[in-house]
Design a protein around this motif. Sequence first.
Motif, PDB file in Angstrom:
ATOM      1  N   PHE A 196      40.357  38.681  40.054  1.00 19.90           N
ATOM      2  CA  PHE A 196      40.307  40.024  39.467  1.00 19.90           C
ATOM      3  C   PHE A 196      41.116  39.966  38.183  1.00 19.90           C
ATOM      4  O   PHE A 196      42.322  39.708  38.213  1.00 19.90           O
ATOM      5  CB  PHE A 196      40.900  41.060  40.425  1.00 19.90           C
ATOM      6  CG  PHE A 196      40.934  42.451  39.855  1.00 19.90           C
ATOM      7  CD1 PHE A 196      39.841  43.293  39.984  1.00 19.90           C
ATOM      8  CD2 PHE A 196      42.054  42.908  39.179  1.00 19.90           C
ATOM      9  CE1 PHE A 196      39.870  44.577  39.443  1.00 19.90           C
ATOM     10  CE2 PHE A 196      42.096  44.180  38.638  1.00 19.90           C
ATOM     11  CZ  PHE A 196      40.994  45.022  38.773  1.00 19.90           C
ATOM     12  N   VAL A 198      42.204  41.654  34.407  1.00 25.80           N
ATOM     13  CA  VAL A 198      42.307  42.784  33.486  1.00 25.80           C
ATOM     14  C   VAL A 198      42.423  42.217  32.073  1.00 25.80           C
ATOM     15  O   VAL A 198      43.377  41.494  31.766  1.00 25.80           O
ATOM     16  CB  VAL A 198      43.524  43.667  33.811  1.00 25.80           C
ATOM     17  CG1 VAL A 198      43.638  44.804  32.795  1.00 25.80           C
ATOM     18  CG2 VAL A 198      43.413  44.225  35.221  1.00 25.80           C
ATOM     19  N   THR A 211      41.953  53.118  34.639  1.00 23.59           N
ATOM     20  CA  THR A 211      40.659  52.523  34.978  1.00 23.59           C
ATOM     21  C   THR A 211      40.838  51.180  35.670  1.00 23.59           C
ATOM     22  O   THR A 211      40.164  50.861  36.655  1.00 23.59           O
ATOM     23  CB  THR A 211      39.816  52.343  33.701  1.00 23.59           C
ATOM     24  OG1 THR A 211      39.583  53.621  33.105  1.00 23.59           O
ATOM     25  CG2 THR A 211      38.480  51.683  34.011  1.00 23.59           C
ATOM     26  N   ALA A 212      41.765  50.365  35.163  1.00 21.06           N
ATOM     27  CA  ALA A 212      42.028  49.071  35.780  1.00 21.06           C
ATOM     28  C   ALA A 212      42.548  49.231  37.207  1.00 21.06           C
ATOM     29  O   ALA A 212      42.142  48.498  38.120  1.00 21.06           O
ATOM     30  CB  ALA A 212      43.031  48.293  34.937  1.00 21.06           C
ATOM     31  N   ALA A 214      41.983  51.749  39.228  1.00 19.83           N
ATOM     32  CA  ALA A 214      40.885  52.208  40.064  1.00 19.83           C
ATOM     33  C   ALA A 214      39.949  51.057  40.412  1.00 19.83           C
ATOM     34  O   ALA A 214      39.442  50.973  41.543  1.00 19.83           O
ATOM     35  CB  ALA A 214      40.119  53.329  39.365  1.00 19.83           C
ATOM     36  N   SER A 215      39.718  50.152  39.465  1.00 25.23           N
ATOM     37  CA  SER A 215      38.857  48.998  39.728  1.00 25.23           C
ATOM     38  C   SER A 215      39.495  48.075  40.763  1.00 25.23           C
ATOM     39  O   SER A 215      38.803  47.534  41.643  1.00 25.23           O
ATOM     40  CB  SER A 215      38.602  48.224  38.432  1.00 25.23           C
ATOM     41  OG  SER A 215      37.881  49.010  37.499  1.00 25.23           O
ATOM     42  N   LEU A 216      40.808  47.889  40.685  1.00 22.41           N
ATOM     43  CA  LEU A 216      41.487  47.070  41.680  1.00 22.41           C
ATOM     44  C   LEU A 216      41.391  47.711  43.055  1.00 22.41           C
ATOM     45  O   LEU A 216      41.137  47.022  44.058  1.00 22.41           O
ATOM     46  CB  LEU A 216      42.952  46.868  41.284  1.00 22.41           C
ATOM     47  CG  LEU A 216      43.804  46.080  42.287  1.00 22.41           C
ATOM     48  CD1 LEU A 216      43.239  44.684  42.519  1.00 22.41           C
ATOM     49  CD2 LEU A 216      45.254  46.014  41.822  1.00 22.41           C
ATOM     50  N   ASP A 218      39.020  49.636  44.155  1.00 16.76           N
ATOM     51  CA  ASP A 218      37.651  49.418  44.630  1.00 16.76           C
ATOM     52  C   ASP A 218      37.487  47.997  45.169  1.00 16.76           C
ATOM     53  O   ASP A 218      36.844  47.779  46.204  1.00 16.76           O
ATOM     54  CB  ASP A 218      36.650  49.657  43.494  1.00 16.76           C
ATOM     55  CG  ASP A 218      36.456  51.127  43.187  1.00 16.76           C
ATOM     56  OD1 ASP A 218      36.809  51.961  44.038  1.00 16.76           O
ATOM     57  OD2 ASP A 218      35.955  51.437  42.084  1.00 16.76           O
ATOM     58  N   ARG A 219      38.050  47.047  44.463  1.00 24.46           N
ATOM     59  CA  ARG A 219      37.944  45.657  44.901  1.00 24.46           C
ATOM     60  C   ARG A 219      38.610  45.465  46.271  1.00 24.46           C
ATOM     61  O   ARG A 219      38.083  44.785  47.157  1.00 24.46           O
ATOM     62  CB  ARG A 219      38.595  44.750  43.857  1.00 24.46           C
ATOM     63  CG  ARG A 219      38.583  43.264  44.186  1.00 24.46           C
ATOM     64  CD  ARG A 219      37.187  42.643  44.072  1.00 24.46           C
ATOM     65  NE  ARG A 219      37.232  41.239  44.417  1.00 24.46           N
ATOM     66  CZ  ARG A 219      37.501  40.249  43.560  1.00 24.46           C
ATOM     67  NH1 ARG A 219      37.735  40.532  42.281  1.00 24.46           N
ATOM     68  NH2 ARG A 219      37.505  39.003  43.965  1.00 24.46           N
TER      69      ARG A 219
END
Length: 272
Positions: A196, A198, A211-212, A214-216, A218-219
């Motif tokens: 993962f 960034v 945003t980063a 939130a992406s983590l 989700d992962r």
Amino acid sequence: MRVLWIFAHPERHSLNGALLDEGLRTLDALGHEHRVSDLYAMGWKAVVDAADFGGADASGDDSARERLVVGAAQEQAYEQGELSADIRAEQEKLDWADVVVFQFPMWWFGPPAILKGWFDRVLVQGFAFGLKDASGTTLRYGDGGLAGKRALVVTSVGARESSFGPRGIHGPVDEVLFPLLHGTFWYTGMAPLAPFTVFGADRMTAEGARTAAASLADRLRGLADEEPLRYRHEQGGDFDADLVLRPHVAPGREGVAAQRVDARERVRAVTA
């Protein structure tokens, strides 16, 4: 699921610190257990020396001891319970964990020295590698002391994402991190997950950081079911006695690409 999170960033009030906070909140919300090793906060000693194995340190009188052979000293100290307390504590955490997250800023295309030192001191011979099965075969590359665990890299880079693309100047992240993903994780038996990453971390806005994070999150929500990168097992039949890929395996591919089992091979394996 039990997650050990190894955090290697010198500034807790940073983008990486915010990602760690979001990651732990997400694991809590999902009901997963977690432990954290914040290496800088712990004052982790990064260098291997005789003190790791019950010997004198670099400033002490070690004139009476024999020459230090690191691998042999590691294994003997591990088997006799004489590794230093900080190493034994990290090994206990590894034994406990199902998944290990390694979070760090990518410096010079790899982890900071403090995390390299964690690998050097914790993944000792006899514990993480150097094990043999009943036939005397050395267990590595898909087997080994940490087999059954999965490993996830969470990293940040200053460069833009395009420069790490297939034709980017830096090369794809999973190839840049091949020594870690394959040579450390897979070698000791841990199944590596896709990193993962960034991008543009040193120019990140507050919105970008959210945003980063939130992406983590989700992962991590899919972590329990995520498939690892498919590297080749040393004992899977793909390599000859000299540990070179057999001619019929991955024809036309070399280097990092040849060590990955591609989609066509997976299909053939399922339908064979």
